[in-house]
Design a protein around this motif. Structure first.
Motif, PDB file in Angstrom:
ATOM      1  N   LEU A   1       1.316 -11.199 -14.868  1.00  0.00           N
ATOM      2  CA  LEU A   1       2.017 -11.381 -13.667  1.00  0.00           C
ATOM      3  C   LEU A   1       1.738  -9.969 -12.819  1.00  0.00           C
ATOM      4  N   ILE A   2       1.613 -10.175 -11.459  1.00  0.00           N
ATOM      5  CA  ILE A   2       1.426  -9.046 -10.486  1.00  0.00           C
ATOM      6  C   ILE A   2       2.621  -8.855  -9.606  1.00  0.00           C
ATOM      7  N   PHE A   3       3.097  -7.890  -9.590  1.00  0.00           N
ATOM      8  CA  PHE A   3       4.046  -7.448  -8.216  1.00  0.00           C
ATOM      9  C   PHE A   3       3.214  -6.809  -7.221  1.00  0.00           C
ATOM     10  N   THR A   4       3.321  -7.350  -6.254  1.00  0.00           N
ATOM     11  CA  THR A   4       2.995  -6.376  -4.934  1.00  0.00           C
ATOM     12  C   THR A   4       3.583  -5.201  -4.727  1.00  0.00           C
ATOM     13  N   GLU A   5       2.867  -4.224  -3.834  1.00  0.00           N
ATOM     14  CA  GLU A   5       3.388  -3.061  -3.501  1.00  0.00           C
ATOM     15  C   GLU A   5       4.735  -3.493  -2.622  1.00  0.00           C
ATOM     16  N   GLY A   6       5.647  -2.553  -2.660  1.00  0.00           N
ATOM     17  CA  GLY A   6       7.046  -2.768  -1.837  1.00  0.00           C
ATOM     18  C   GLY A   6       6.362  -3.259  -0.428  1.00  0.00           C
ATOM     19  N   THR A   7       7.014  -4.428   0.089  1.00  0.00           N
ATOM     20  CA  THR A   7       6.579  -5.178   1.252  1.00  0.00           C
ATOM     21  C   THR A   7       7.773  -5.059   2.364  1.00  0.00           C
ATOM     22  N   TRP A   8       7.574  -4.712   3.537  1.00  0.00           N
ATOM     23  CA  TRP A   8       8.717  -4.649   4.093  1.00  0.00           C
ATOM     24  C   TRP A   8       9.096  -6.089   4.772  1.00  0.00           C
ATOM     25  N   ILE A   9      10.530  -6.051   4.937  1.00  0.00           N
ATOM     26  CA  ILE A   9      11.176  -7.553   5.387  1.00  0.00           C
ATOM     27  C   ILE A   9      11.338  -7.414   6.793  1.00  0.00           C
ATOM     28  N   SER A  10      11.128  -6.174   7.518  1.00  0.00           N
ATOM     29  CA  SER A  10      11.586  -6.241   8.930  1.00  0.00           C
ATOM     30  C   SER A  10      10.718  -4.987   9.463  1.00  0.00           C
ATOM     31  N   GLN A  11      10.482  -4.798  10.790  1.00  0.00           N
ATOM     32  CA  GLN A  11      10.226  -3.643  11.476  1.00  0.00           C
ATOM     33  C   GLN A  11      11.142  -2.513  10.952  1.00  0.00           C
ATOM     34  N   ARG A  12      12.547  -2.670  11.037  1.00  0.00           N
ATOM     35  CA  ARG A  12      13.258  -1.661  10.693  1.00  0.00           C
ATOM     36  C   ARG A  12      13.475  -1.336   9.364  1.00  0.00           C
ATOM     37  N   ALA A  13      12.729  -2.222   8.527  1.00  0.00           N
ATOM     38  CA  ALA A  13      12.609  -1.848   6.907  1.00  0.00           C
ATOM     39  C   ALA A  13      11.624  -0.702   6.923  1.00  0.00           C
ATOM     40  N   VAL A  14      10.591  -0.238   7.720  1.00  0.00           N
ATOM     41  CA  VAL A  14       9.584   0.498   7.285  1.00  0.00           C
ATOM     42  C   VAL A  14      10.090   1.866   7.057  1.00  0.00           C
ATOM     43  N   GLY A  15       9.056   2.459   6.117  1.00  0.00           N
ATOM     44  CA  GLY A  15       9.575   3.751   5.807  1.00  0.00           C
ATOM     45  C   GLY A  15       8.423   4.697   4.902  1.00  0.00           C
ATOM     46  N   PHE A  16       7.321   3.979   4.959  1.00  0.00           N
ATOM     47  CA  PHE A  16       6.058   4.673   4.423  1.00  0.00           C
ATOM     48  C   PHE A  16       4.989   4.073   5.271  1.00  0.00           C
ATOM     49  N   ILE A  17       4.107   5.166   5.470  1.00  0.00           N
ATOM     50  CA  ILE A  17       2.636   4.937   6.266  1.00  0.00           C
ATOM     51  C   ILE A  17       1.979   3.716   5.630  1.00  0.00           C
ATOM     52  N   ASN A  18       1.281   3.023   6.622  1.00  0.00           N
ATOM     53  CA  ASN A  18       0.433   1.796   6.209  1.00  0.00           C
ATOM     54  C   ASN A  18       0.706   0.963   4.920  1.00  0.00           C
ATOM     55  N   ALA A  19       2.087   0.775   4.720  1.00  0.00           N
ATOM     56  CA  ALA A  19       2.570  -0.048   3.660  1.00  0.00           C
ATOM     57  C   ALA A  19       2.727  -1.465   4.418  1.00  0.00           C
ATOM     58  N   PRO A  20       2.135  -2.688   3.893  1.00  0.00           N
ATOM     59  CA  PRO A  20       2.384  -3.721   4.637  1.00  0.00           C
ATOM     60  C   PRO A  20       3.573  -4.674   4.635  1.00  0.00           C
ATOM     61  N   GLY A  21       3.688  -5.602   5.608  1.00  0.00           N
ATOM     62  CA  GLY A  21       4.989  -6.100   5.710  1.00  0.00           C
ATOM     63  C   GLY A  21       4.864  -7.681   5.492  1.00  0.00           C
ATOM     64  N   LEU A  22       6.023  -8.518   5.697  1.00  0.00           N
ATOM     65  CA  LEU A  22       6.127  -9.990   5.431  1.00  0.00           C
ATOM     66  C   LEU A  22       6.991 -10.392   6.627  1.00  0.00           C
ATOM     67  N   PHE A  23       6.941 -10.019   7.743  1.00  0.00           N
ATOM     68  CA  PHE A  23       7.736 -10.377   9.043  1.00  0.00           C
ATOM     69  C   PHE A  23       6.867 -10.987   9.944  1.00  0.00           C
TER      70      PHE A  23
END
Length: 366
Positions: free
Chosen positions: A57-79
């Motif tokens: 099983l793979i867990f992705t990198e922590g993926t932002w739920i919204s623009q307001r959730a962002v807190g690390f450069i160049n990490a992807p989102g799902l919004f």
């Protein structure tokens, strides 16, 4: 004598309705390769996860739920739709290789920085600076005192998690994991030093766990039973704020409630430091402590090698074991562990930023 390829770590496992080929899990790791304005996965992500699809099983990198959730450069989102499209290519590649993949859903909370929000403050349970570093477009910067979330913002954030869960389904993931570990928003709510609220979301163990359980409910409403898990790290210090006298009670409350819900798993980061004399000394054997208290699938995380991981499964201390750094330099980690092959070193300077180098160019073992 058990042969390596017959060891319990490499036996199949039924995670609800999902059949995993082995019990080696790829843990979430922020790698900072979504270097585009859309914070969308690219072909680099497709290749990176495809190479490691032999994991049970793979867990992705922590993926932002919204623009307001962002807190690390160049990490992807799902919004956004573009992010969904990028992740759809990733899940398709993993599935072609026979793998399974969950999206880990994240909100950074107080460990973000105004640089991500045009100067606006990040939000958190309370206006308490965790005293950490945020990796911003301008480099590492000290965190600031965040703004305490209103009740309306808490409800909106829970809804954001639900929306991201729907996007994860559209993107073809096999499930989702709630990021309630390390130093992000939800562990901040669980920490009585960072959460000083006196409303329904603070002051007692039940109140501190409320938002986490509301989010779990929102995720299950989208995914149904057996496809939503959670990761916790109750012994981890957050900047100048370590575990408190309320930590064990709070996490006992959370895990007790999880036993009542149809979650897929509980992933636990174990303590590697000496906890003697701390409020969480009882969590020294972190995995054993929660094994005795959680009724479902337990994934042990942090600091395992092949021998200790196999022992954890063989002794029924854990059902699966997740690996982080070993997967960076060893895309074929499962084979190397199974065959007793030496592990390749990885290059720390490429862990959190860069391009293909140190990301998709590590060779498989001969």
């Amino acid at each position: 004598m058990t042969q390596p390829d017959q060891a319990p770590l490499f036996s199949p496992y039924a995670l609800g309705e999902l059949q995993l080929g082995n019990r080696v899990v790829m843990a979430s790791m922020t790698r900072g390769r979504a270097s585009n304005a859309a914070l969308a996965p690219t072909e680099l992500h497709v290749e990176y996860y495809r190479q490691r699809a032999a994991a049970g099983l793979i867990f992705t990198e922590g993926t932002w739920i919204s623009q307001r959730a962002v807190g690390f450069i160049n990490a992807p989102g799902l919004f956004t739709e573009r992010q969904v499209e990028g992740w759809r290519a990733v899940t398709s590649a993993v599935h072609v290789e026979g793998g399974k993949i969950f999206a880990q859903l994240a909100h950074s909370g107080a460990v973000s920085h105004p640089d991500f929000f045009n100067g606006a403050l990040p939000v958190a349970p309370s206006a308490v600076n965790p005293g950490l570093k945020a990796f911003t477009p301008g480099g590492f910067k000290d965190t600031v005192t965040p703004r305490a979330m209103s009740l309306e913002e808490i409800a909106s954030t829970v809804a954001d998690y639900g929306a991201a869960a729907k996007n994860a389904r559209e993107a073809g993931f096999d499930g989702v994991e709630l990021h309630a570990a390390t130093t992000y928003l939800l562990p901040e709510f669980l920490n009585s030093a960072l959460n000083t609220r006196d409303d329904a979301y603070g002051g007692t163990a039940e109140n501190r766990t409320r938002i986490v359980l509301e989010v779990i409910d929102a995720l299950i409403a989208v995914w149904g039973p057996g496809r939503v898990g959670i990761k916790i790290s109750p012994t981890l210090a957050m900047g100048g704020f370590g575990p408190t006298d309320e930590t064990i009670e709070t996490y006992d409350c959370l895990v007790g409630r999880l036993n009542e819900l149809p979650v897929s798993h509980l992933q636990v980061g174990r303590a590697l430091n000496d906890l003697s004399g701390t409020p969480v000394a009882a969590l020294q054997d972190t995995i054993g402590y929660y094994r005795a208290r959680f009724n479902g699938t337990l994934i042990a995380n942090f600091g395992f090698d092949g021998a200790s991981a196999n022992l954890a499964v063989a002794s029924d201390q854990a059902d699966l074991v997740s690996f982080a750094k070993p997967f960076i330099g060893n895309p074929d980690l499962v084979r190397r562990l199974r065959e007793g092959l030496p592990l390749a070193e990885s290059f720390q300077e490429t862990y959190y930023q860069g391009g293909p180098q140190g990301y998709v160019d590590y060779p498989a073992a001969p």
